[in-house]
Design an enzyme around this catalytic site. Structure first.
Site, PDB file in Angstrom:
ATOM      1  N   ASP A 133      39.382 -29.064  62.013  1.00  0.00           N
ATOM      2  CA  ASP A 133      38.205 -29.689  61.402  1.00  0.00           C
ATOM      3  C   ASP A 133      37.011 -29.703  62.363  1.00  0.00           C
ATOM      4  O   ASP A 133      35.881 -29.953  61.943  1.00  0.00           O
ATOM      5  CB  ASP A 133      38.521 -31.113  60.923  1.00  0.00           C
ATOM      6  CG  ASP A 133      38.968 -32.068  62.017  1.00  0.00           C
ATOM      7  OD1 ASP A 133      39.098 -31.641  63.184  1.00  0.00           O
ATOM      8  OD2 ASP A 133      39.190 -33.258  61.710  1.00  0.00           O
ATOM      9  N   GLU A 134      37.262 -29.446  63.654  1.00  0.00           N
ATOM     10  CA  GLU A 134      36.166 -29.530  64.635  1.00  0.00           C
ATOM     11  C   GLU A 134      35.091 -28.465  64.405  1.00  0.00           C
ATOM     12  O   GLU A 134      33.971 -28.607  64.897  1.00  0.00           O
ATOM     13  CB  GLU A 134      36.710 -29.419  66.061  1.00  0.00           C
ATOM     14  CG  GLU A 134      37.628 -30.565  66.408  1.00  0.00           C
ATOM     15  CD  GLU A 134      37.860 -30.770  67.893  1.00  0.00           C
ATOM     16  OE1 GLU A 134      37.121 -30.194  68.719  1.00  0.00           O
ATOM     17  OE2 GLU A 134      38.799 -31.501  68.221  1.00  0.00           O
ATOM     18  N   TYR A 157      35.448 -25.277  72.757  1.00  0.00           N
ATOM     19  CA  TYR A 157      36.679 -25.113  71.964  1.00  0.00           C
ATOM     20  C   TYR A 157      36.342 -24.875  70.495  1.00  0.00           C
ATOM     21  O   TYR A 157      36.792 -23.895  69.889  1.00  0.00           O
ATOM     22  CB  TYR A 157      37.580 -26.349  72.104  1.00  0.00           C
ATOM     23  CG  TYR A 157      38.643 -26.445  71.028  1.00  0.00           C
ATOM     24  CD1 TYR A 157      39.725 -25.558  71.013  1.00  0.00           C
ATOM     25  CD2 TYR A 157      38.573 -27.401  70.003  1.00  0.00           C
ATOM     26  CE1 TYR A 157      40.701 -25.625  70.012  1.00  0.00           C
ATOM     27  CE2 TYR A 157      39.535 -27.474  69.003  1.00  0.00           C
ATOM     28  CZ  TYR A 157      40.598 -26.590  69.015  1.00  0.00           C
ATOM     29  OH  TYR A 157      41.555 -26.650  68.027  1.00  0.00           O
ATOM     30  N   LYS A 161      36.923 -21.619  68.004  1.00  0.00           N
ATOM     31  CA  LYS A 161      37.704 -21.663  66.764  1.00  0.00           C
ATOM     32  C   LYS A 161      36.834 -21.244  65.570  1.00  0.00           C
ATOM     33  O   LYS A 161      37.300 -20.532  64.676  1.00  0.00           O
ATOM     34  CB  LYS A 161      38.270 -23.071  66.535  1.00  0.00           C
ATOM     35  CG  LYS A 161      39.376 -23.488  67.489  1.00  0.00           C
ATOM     36  CD  LYS A 161      40.645 -22.660  67.403  1.00  0.00           C
ATOM     37  CE  LYS A 161      41.421 -22.843  66.131  1.00  0.00           C
ATOM     38  NZ  LYS A 161      42.748 -22.157  66.175  1.00  0.00           N
TER      39      LYS A 161
HETATM   40  P1  NAD Z   1      49.129 -26.182  71.930  1.00  0.00           P
HETATM   41  O1  NAD Z   1      48.133 -26.075  73.020  1.00  0.00           O
HETATM   42  O2  NAD Z   1      50.129 -27.280  71.967  1.00  0.00           O
HETATM   43  O3  NAD Z   1      49.944 -24.821  71.796  1.00  0.00           O
HETATM   44  C1  NAD Z   1      49.330 -23.562  71.877  1.00  0.00           C
HETATM   45  C2  NAD Z   1      50.436 -22.523  72.017  1.00  0.00           C
HETATM   46  O4  NAD Z   1      49.809 -21.224  72.058  1.00  0.00           O
HETATM   47  C3  NAD Z   1      51.252 -22.653  73.305  1.00  0.00           C
HETATM   48  O5  NAD Z   1      52.625 -22.511  73.018  1.00  0.00           O
HETATM   49  C4  NAD Z   1      50.753 -21.505  74.170  1.00  0.00           C
HETATM   50  O6  NAD Z   1      51.718 -21.020  75.081  1.00  0.00           O
HETATM   51  C5  NAD Z   1      50.387 -20.472  73.112  1.00  0.00           C
HETATM   52  N1  NAD Z   1      49.384 -19.508  73.592  1.00  0.00           N
HETATM   53  C6  NAD Z   1      48.216 -19.774  74.228  1.00  0.00           C
HETATM   54  N2  NAD Z   1      47.577 -18.638  74.541  1.00  0.00           N
HETATM   55  C7  NAD Z   1      48.346 -17.627  74.061  1.00  0.00           C
HETATM   56  C8  NAD Z   1      48.214 -16.203  74.068  1.00  0.00           C
HETATM   57  N3  NAD Z   1      47.170 -15.612  74.644  1.00  0.00           N
HETATM   58  N4  NAD Z   1      49.173 -15.465  73.473  1.00  0.00           N
HETATM   59  C9  NAD Z   1      50.250 -16.062  72.887  1.00  0.00           C
HETATM   60  N5  NAD Z   1      50.440 -17.391  72.894  1.00  0.00           N
HETATM   61  C10 NAD Z   1      49.499 -18.173  73.463  1.00  0.00           C
HETATM   62  O7  NAD Z   1      48.273 -26.233  70.585  1.00  0.00           O
HETATM   63  P2  NAD Z   1      48.511 -27.075  69.252  1.00  0.00           P
HETATM   64  O8  NAD Z   1      47.916 -28.419  69.416  1.00  0.00           O
HETATM   65  O9  NAD Z   1      49.921 -26.923  68.821  1.00  0.00           O
HETATM   66  O10 NAD Z   1      47.555 -26.264  68.256  1.00  0.00           O
HETATM   67  C11 NAD Z   1      48.032 -25.115  67.574  1.00  0.00           C
HETATM   68  C12 NAD Z   1      46.924 -24.562  66.700  1.00  0.00           C
HETATM   69  O11 NAD Z   1      46.514 -25.545  65.761  1.00  0.00           O
HETATM   70  C13 NAD Z   1      45.669 -24.173  67.473  1.00  0.00           C
HETATM   71  O12 NAD Z   1      45.154 -22.989  66.915  1.00  0.00           O
HETATM   72  C14 NAD Z   1      44.716 -25.336  67.259  1.00  0.00           C
HETATM   73  O13 NAD Z   1      43.385 -24.900  67.313  1.00  0.00           O
HETATM   74  C15 NAD Z   1      45.116 -25.771  65.864  1.00  0.00           C
HETATM   75  N6  NAD Z   1      44.897 -27.197  65.551  1.00  0.00           N
HETATM   76  C16 NAD Z   1      45.357 -28.176  66.382  1.00  0.00           C
HETATM   77  C17 NAD Z   1      45.203 -29.525  66.025  1.00  0.00           C
HETATM   78  C18 NAD Z   1      45.742 -30.643  66.882  1.00  0.00           C
HETATM   79  O14 NAD Z   1      45.481 -31.817  66.590  1.00  0.00           O
HETATM   80  N7  NAD Z   1      46.502 -30.375  67.939  1.00  0.00           N
HETATM   81  C19 NAD Z   1      44.558 -29.850  64.827  1.00  0.00           C
HETATM   82  C20 NAD Z   1      44.065 -28.806  64.017  1.00  0.00           C
HETATM   83  C21 NAD Z   1      44.258 -27.486  64.377  1.00  0.00           C
HETATM   84  O1  DAU Z   2      40.455 -32.531  65.162  1.00  0.00           O
HETATM   85  C1  DAU Z   2      41.409 -31.573  65.486  1.00  0.00           C
HETATM   86  C2  DAU Z   2      41.438 -31.367  66.982  1.00  0.00           C
HETATM   87  O2  DAU Z   2      42.052 -32.530  67.551  1.00  0.00           O
HETATM   88  C3  DAU Z   2      42.186 -30.116  67.404  1.00  0.00           C
HETATM   89  O3  DAU Z   2      41.513 -28.993  66.912  1.00  0.00           O
HETATM   90  C4  DAU Z   2      42.305 -30.031  68.926  1.00  0.00           C
HETATM   91  O4  DAU Z   2      43.099 -28.917  69.291  1.00  0.00           O
HETATM   92  C5  DAU Z   2      42.972 -31.295  69.421  1.00  0.00           C
HETATM   93  O5  DAU Z   2      43.056 -31.288  70.831  1.00  0.00           O
HETATM   94  C6  DAU Z   2      42.214 -32.532  68.940  1.00  0.00           C
HETATM   95  O6  DAU Z   2      40.919 -32.625  69.593  1.00  0.00           O
HETATM   96  P1  DAU Z   2      40.322 -34.024  70.117  1.00  0.00           P
HETATM   97  O7  DAU Z   2      39.342 -33.735  71.168  1.00  0.00           O
HETATM   98  O8  DAU Z   2      39.903 -34.879  68.983  1.00  0.00           O
HETATM   99  O9  DAU Z   2      41.689 -34.668  70.715  1.00  0.00           O
HETATM  100  P2  DAU Z   2      41.981 -35.453  72.078  1.00  0.00           P
HETATM  101  O10 DAU Z   2      43.384 -35.964  71.968  1.00  0.00           O
HETATM  102  O11 DAU Z   2      41.621 -34.673  73.276  1.00  0.00           O
HETATM  103  O12 DAU Z   2      40.982 -36.704  71.984  1.00  0.00           O
HETATM  104  C7  DAU Z   2      41.023 -37.604  70.888  1.00  0.00           C
HETATM  105  C8  DAU Z   2      39.909 -38.620  71.101  1.00  0.00           C
HETATM  106  O13 DAU Z   2      40.262 -39.458  72.214  1.00  0.00           O
HETATM  107  C9  DAU Z   2      38.561 -38.015  71.451  1.00  0.00           C
HETATM  108  O14 DAU Z   2      37.543 -38.785  70.860  1.00  0.00           O
HETATM  109  C10 DAU Z   2      38.498 -38.121  72.975  1.00  0.00           C
HETATM  110  C11 DAU Z   2      39.275 -39.381  73.259  1.00  0.00           C
HETATM  111  N1  DAU Z   2      40.021 -39.423  74.541  1.00  0.00           N
HETATM  112  C12 DAU Z   2      40.843 -38.380  74.837  1.00  0.00           C
HETATM  113  C13 DAU Z   2      41.571 -38.391  76.001  1.00  0.00           C
HETATM  114  C14 DAU Z   2      42.476 -37.228  76.338  1.00  0.00           C
HETATM  115  C15 DAU Z   2      39.915 -40.528  75.368  1.00  0.00           C
HETATM  116  O15 DAU Z   2      39.184 -41.498  75.077  1.00  0.00           O
HETATM  117  N2  DAU Z   2      40.666 -40.539  76.516  1.00  0.00           N
HETATM  118  C16 DAU Z   2      41.477 -39.502  76.875  1.00  0.00           C
HETATM  119  O16 DAU Z   2      42.117 -39.566  77.944  1.00  0.00           O
END
Ligand code: NAD
Ligand code: DAU
Length: 350
Positions: A133-134, A157, A161
């Protein structure tokens, strides 16, 4: 002989491991190929409960390396892709954007290009791109992100995306590649690398370390249980329309500070600590540069068209999540050893 050979990129990461687990357990007739470079965020321990299954294989590879993608296509006759591999942490993108351009943009285009070359147009393939959603930017107090909301990424980031999403759409419109896309809100759950808010806070509460809250803690995120995100990906992969995108979220908005305080209360009671003990660990620290104020998803399209809704309340999901981390201290100790401690110390010195 499998009905489908599904390449899950980033399957060793947080969300990817939940997608692999769901598909490998639910679809015995599919082969699930976990393609992962195993960066700091990838961990095969996340999948130790499925790694002996006959319909699961791991292939170490890099989406930035075209030869690796061709090799996995040829070895397993890849029929479909669920693309999650990415650099995923906003703070890391601020300190080092180029890795995000390479993995998230160049890596995605490599994958699209090989899929285009290998798949013939008559067969039913799916390239499901998992996005965030970012890409929609930052909301004020009102409103929700809809699928039609204009892209307005603000961090390196989210810019990477958004760029990858545009390439996915370009391959659909220009070459007819059968793509689907999902844009999800913040996930929480087991196997989440403790650089992200919730697992970082849980780990620090356990260890009585400072709880760093950025700025005033008033930024808002919309939290969804990772298992429900994996269910949504399953639904979109099977029932979503080619060429369309679907927003996925929990209608579950929390300011960061309220969420951290809720976690403190929950964990005080689970750890038999006195009420208010963990809250004393909260420290307000320098805000994230360009910190997006509020994210909130309108998920009515996937709810109405595909009949998906979250399966748990936030309270239920967070309770299960905290229990998982308390029961899996070894996992946390393993991922926080080595480079993690160097990174963590550097982050909070600044
Ligand atoms: P993560 O960082 O936990 O995992 C990423 C994975 O990708 C890892 O296993 C890493 O080894 C692999 N990777 C990185 N670079 C690579 C490369 N060059 N080739 C092959 N593998 C590679 O990420 P996540 O939080 O599980 O997110 C997964 C996907 O979902 C991402 O595309 C992210 O943008 C999206 N997403 C995440 C969130 C969230 O809240 N975490 C929300 C919405 C969308
Ligand atoms: O919205 C989806 C996204 O959510 C994904 O696309 C990203 O991959 C995922 O990392 C996440 O991004 P955020 O930046 O929202 O997540 P994060 O956990 O890093 O931070 C959540 C909120 O908390 C944000 O407002 C920053 C704040 N924060 C984060 C950290 C790590 C703090 O206040 N303290 C912290 O130490």
């Amino acid at each position: 002989m499998f009905e489908k050979n599904i390449l899950v990129t980033g399957g060793a990461g947080f969300i990817g491991s939940h997608v692999v687990r769901l598909f490998a357990n639910k679809y015995q007739n599919y082969r699930i190929i976990n393609f992962d470079k195993l960066t700091y965020a990838g961990n095969l321990e996340n999948l130790k409960d499925v790694d002996t299954k006959e319909n699961y294989v791991f292939f170490k590879g890099d989406i930035c390396n075209r030869e690796d993608i061709i090799a996995v296509f040829e070895k397993y006759q890849v029929s479909d892709i669920i693309h999650l591999a990415a650099e995923s942490h906003v703070d890391r993108s601020i300190s080092g954007p180029m890795e995000f351009v390479l993995t998230n943009v160049v890596g995605t285009v490599n994958l699209l290009q090989v899929a285009k070359e290998k798949w013939d147009k008559e067969s039913n393939h799916v390239f499901h791109h998992v996005s965030t959603d970012e890409v929609y930017g930052s909301l004020g107090n009102e409103g929700l992100f809809e699928e039609t909301t204009a892209y307005d990424p603000r961090s390196p980031y989210s810019a990477s995306k958004a760029s990858s999403d545009h390439f996915v759409n370009a391959y659909y419109h220009t070459y007819g590649l059968p793509v689907k896309m999902s844009n999800c809100s913040n996930n929480y759950g087991s196997h989440h690398f403790p650089e992200k808010l919730i697992p970082l806070m849980i780990n620090n509460i356990v260890n009585k370390k400072p709880l760093p809250v950025y700025g005033k803690g008033l930024n808002v995120r919309d939290w969804l249980w990772v298992v429900d995100h994996a269910r949504a990906i399953d639904t979109i992969f099977h029932q979503g329309k080619i060429g369309e995108s679907y927003n996925v979220g929990g209608l579950n908005e929390w300011t960061n500070i309220e969420l951290v305080k809720y976690l403190c209360r929950l964990m005080d009671s689970k750890l038999n600590r006195s009420e208010g003990e963990s809250e004393k660990l909260i420290q307000y620290v320098t805000d994230r540069a360009g910190h997006d104020m509020r994210y909130a998803i309108d998920a009515s399209k996937i709810e109405k068209e595909l009949n998906w809704t979250p399966s748990v309340t936030f309270e239920e999901g967070l309770n299960a999540t905290v229990d998982w981390y308390l029961e899996n201290q070894e996992w946390m100790n393993a991922v926080t050893s080595g480079d993690y401690s160097k990174y963590y110390e550097k982050m909070y010195q600044s």
